[in-house]
Design a protein around this motif. Structure first.
Motif, PDB file in Angstrom:
ATOM      1  N   ASN A 174      -6.261   4.145   0.879  1.00  0.00           N
ATOM      2  CA  ASN A 174      -7.393   5.068   1.039  1.00  0.00           C
ATOM      3  C   ASN A 174      -7.494   5.537   2.487  1.00  0.00           C
ATOM      4  O   ASN A 174      -6.704   5.102   3.336  1.00  0.00           O
ATOM      5  N   ASN A 205     -10.820  -2.972  -3.600  1.00  0.00           N
ATOM      6  CA  ASN A 205     -11.126  -3.470  -4.950  1.00  0.00           C
ATOM      7  C   ASN A 205      -9.865  -3.928  -5.647  1.00  0.00           C
ATOM      8  O   ASN A 205      -9.811  -5.016  -6.221  1.00  0.00           O
ATOM      9  N   THR A 206      -8.830  -3.081  -5.565  1.00  0.00           N
ATOM     10  CA  THR A 206      -7.562  -3.416  -6.212  1.00  0.00           C
ATOM     11  C   THR A 206      -6.952  -4.659  -5.572  1.00  0.00           C
ATOM     12  O   THR A 206      -6.537  -5.597  -6.257  1.00  0.00           O
ATOM     13  N   PRO A 221      -5.995  -0.068   2.810  1.00  0.00           N
ATOM     14  CA  PRO A 221      -5.626  -0.359   1.422  1.00  0.00           C
ATOM     15  C   PRO A 221      -6.872  -0.479   0.540  1.00  0.00           C
ATOM     16  O   PRO A 221      -7.909  -0.959   1.013  1.00  0.00           O
ATOM     17  N   ASP A 222      -6.750  -0.065  -0.705  1.00  0.00           N
ATOM     18  CA  ASP A 222      -7.892  -0.079  -1.625  1.00  0.00           C
ATOM     19  C   ASP A 222      -8.339  -1.517  -1.901  1.00  0.00           C
ATOM     20  O   ASP A 222      -7.652  -2.282  -2.590  1.00  0.00           O
ATOM     21  N   PRO A 243      -3.146   1.408  -3.976  1.00  0.00           N
ATOM     22  CA  PRO A 243      -3.447   2.696  -3.341  1.00  0.00           C
ATOM     23  C   PRO A 243      -3.900   2.535  -1.893  1.00  0.00           C
ATOM     24  O   PRO A 243      -4.541   1.550  -1.535  1.00  0.00           O
ATOM     25  N   ILE A 277     -12.579  -3.094   6.761  1.00  0.00           N
ATOM     26  CA  ILE A 277     -11.500  -3.425   5.816  1.00  0.00           C
ATOM     27  C   ILE A 277     -10.671  -4.598   6.359  1.00  0.00           C
ATOM     28  O   ILE A 277     -10.293  -5.510   5.620  1.00  0.00           O
ATOM     29  N   PRO A 302       0.846  -1.196   0.000  1.00  0.00           N
ATOM     30  CA  PRO A 302       0.000   0.000   0.000  1.00  0.00           C
ATOM     31  C   PRO A 302       0.881   1.246   0.000  1.00  0.00           C
ATOM     32  O   PRO A 302       1.849   1.314   0.770  1.00  0.00           O
TER      33      PRO A 302
END
Ligand code: PLP
Length: 429
Positions: free
Chosen positions: A163, A170-171, A167-168, A161, A203, A139
């Motif tokens: 956020n 979806n990615t 950590p994002d 990325p 998350i 990340p």
């Protein structure tokens, strides 16, 4: 430059005038012959002083732990029970799954990766080193020393990325579902280095539950800043081991932490928590390199803090020293850069850093200008794998070590450098 107008809205003549003003300011800055270091998140001497009473502990008569074990001698690979109990409470993990170790959590992280490469994890079909390729998710911006471990072992780092809540997903989910070379992800769950982001429970639960192509996928859950709050109450550490157990992936998280920024950065105690199977795996390999940790230092910590509340009370004293430095740094950024639209920065509620994003394409130039004015900043790009910030935009600011007055002077200088680099960049557009 005193203009609070966005530099993008200035005419060429106005830009040239701003450039002239800034060159003038920059020369005045250089003439001060400053020598400031904002490169690393080191505790200031006054913070270290807070633990000075430890230097005379445990004392000549006190060398046995609660169970009567002589801490001066070999043995006790898992560390002192009473210290483990104290930190199990703070890290929100089951004491049976937590061990107290040597002086560095970074060393534990290095060993975790080294053992995985040499022997494979408890779930690996073969040692990671026998795989054609191993990758880790990074990340970004993130902690350079995490990335350096992977880089040194030739583990491929894939930036993802970061956020505001972690950590994002979806990615991350997309990558790990399809790519069996991805064996793990680095996470700093509380007041992340350098973004200050605290990962949410939602998350965290997704990270431990998500399907991964690699059966031996690991989350390095580095809770280095679990109790390092700048506000009144730190968020409670997430019980990641229980979430992982509930999600059917009990072996996924490796949890580490240390007292490096609680007591002494060179003489703290590090901790490792993980499932029973992972502990058995780790201790089997650890037992080949050590007969036991420095139990005298562990006893020293027990006697100094007494209990978990003792640690939290101690951290309030750290906050009293650190908070004014963060406040000053943020106030100067706001005052000097607020209207010019040349930068964005984080407003951390804890940890050791402020993450500054300057005009894309100007981070390296800003750091170079600062260096030539006697202000050492962490190298541009350091918070990215291979030191490659694709947008050349991110600078990590570490205000803990200099004095309050030095932070103020240094940040005023940094603001001048950010503005000068931005105006130079705009002029050649
Ligand atoms: N993890 C993070 C996220 C850090 O920022 C640091 C130090 O800056 C460390 C680990 C180092 O920990 P230790 O001193 O326990 O090796």
């Amino acid at each position: 430059m005193t203009s609070q107008r966005p530099i993008q809205s200035l005419t060429v003549t106005e830009l040239q005038q701003a450039h002239e003003d800034l060159i003038h300011q920059y020369k005045a800055l250089q003439a001060k012959n400053l020598s400031f270091d904002l490169t690393r998140g080191k505790p200031a001497p006054e913070q270290l002083d807070l633990a000075n009473a430890m230097l005379t502990l445990p004392g000549q008569e006190t060398y046995r732990d609660q169970a009567g074990v002589d801490t001066r001698n070999y043995g006790g690979l898992t560390g002192l029970r009473e210290l483990r109990e104290m930190f199990a409470e703070l890290l929100n993990v089951d004491v049976e799954l937590l061990i107290a170790a040597g002086n560095s959590s970074l060393e534990i992280m290095h060993d975790l990766i080294a053992y995985s490469l040499l022997y494979g994890t408890a779930d690996s079909p073969r040692p990671w080193s026998k795989e054609e390729k191993i990758s880790f998710l990074a990340p970004v911006p993130g902690y350079d020393r995490h990335f350096a471990i992977c880089e040194s072992f030739g583990i491929n780092l894939i930036p993802v990325p970061m956020n505001a809540d972690g950590p994002d997903l979806n990615t991350v989910k997309k990558l790990v579902a399809d790519d069996a070379t991805i064996k793990g992800i680095w996470c700093v769950p509380t007041y992340s280095n350098p973004t200050g982001v605290t990962i949410t429970e939602e998350i965290a639960r997704e990270l431990v539950a998500m399907p991964t192509a690699a059966d031996d996928f690991r989350i390095i859950w580095d809770n280095a800043y679990a109790v390092h709050t700048l506000v009144e109450h730190a968020p409670k550490a997430l019980d990641i081991l229980s979430y992982a157990h509930e999600a059917g992936h009990p072996n996924r998280p490796f949890v580490v932490a240390s007292t490096s920024k609680i007591t002494f950065a060179g003489a703290g105690v590090a901790f490792f928590a993980s499932s029973q199977a992972n502990q058995a795996w780790y201790q089997k390999h650890l037992s080949k390199k050590s007969i036991g940790p420095d139990k005298i230092n562990q006893l020293r910590h027990v006697l100094f803090f007494k209990d978990a509340q003792g640690v939290l009370t101690h951290m309030e004293k750290h906050r009293d020293i650190l908070k004014p430095k963060f406040d000053a740094l943020l106030a100067i950024l706001d005052e000097r850069l607020g209207g010019a639209e040349v930068a964005q920065w984080t407003q951390p509620e804890g940890g050791y850093f402020v993450s500054l994003d300057v005009v894309p394409g100007t981070a390296k130039r800003t750091v170079e200008l600062a260096k030539a004015a006697g202000i050492a900043l962490t190298g541009a790009g350091s918070a990215f794998p291979y030191k490659n910030d694709p947008n050349d935009t991110n600078i990590r600011l570490a205000p803990s070590f200099p004095s309050l007055q030095e932070v103020k002077e240094a940040m005023d200088g940094v603001a001048t450098c950010v503005l000068l680099a931005a105006v130079e960049h705009q002029l050649v557009k």
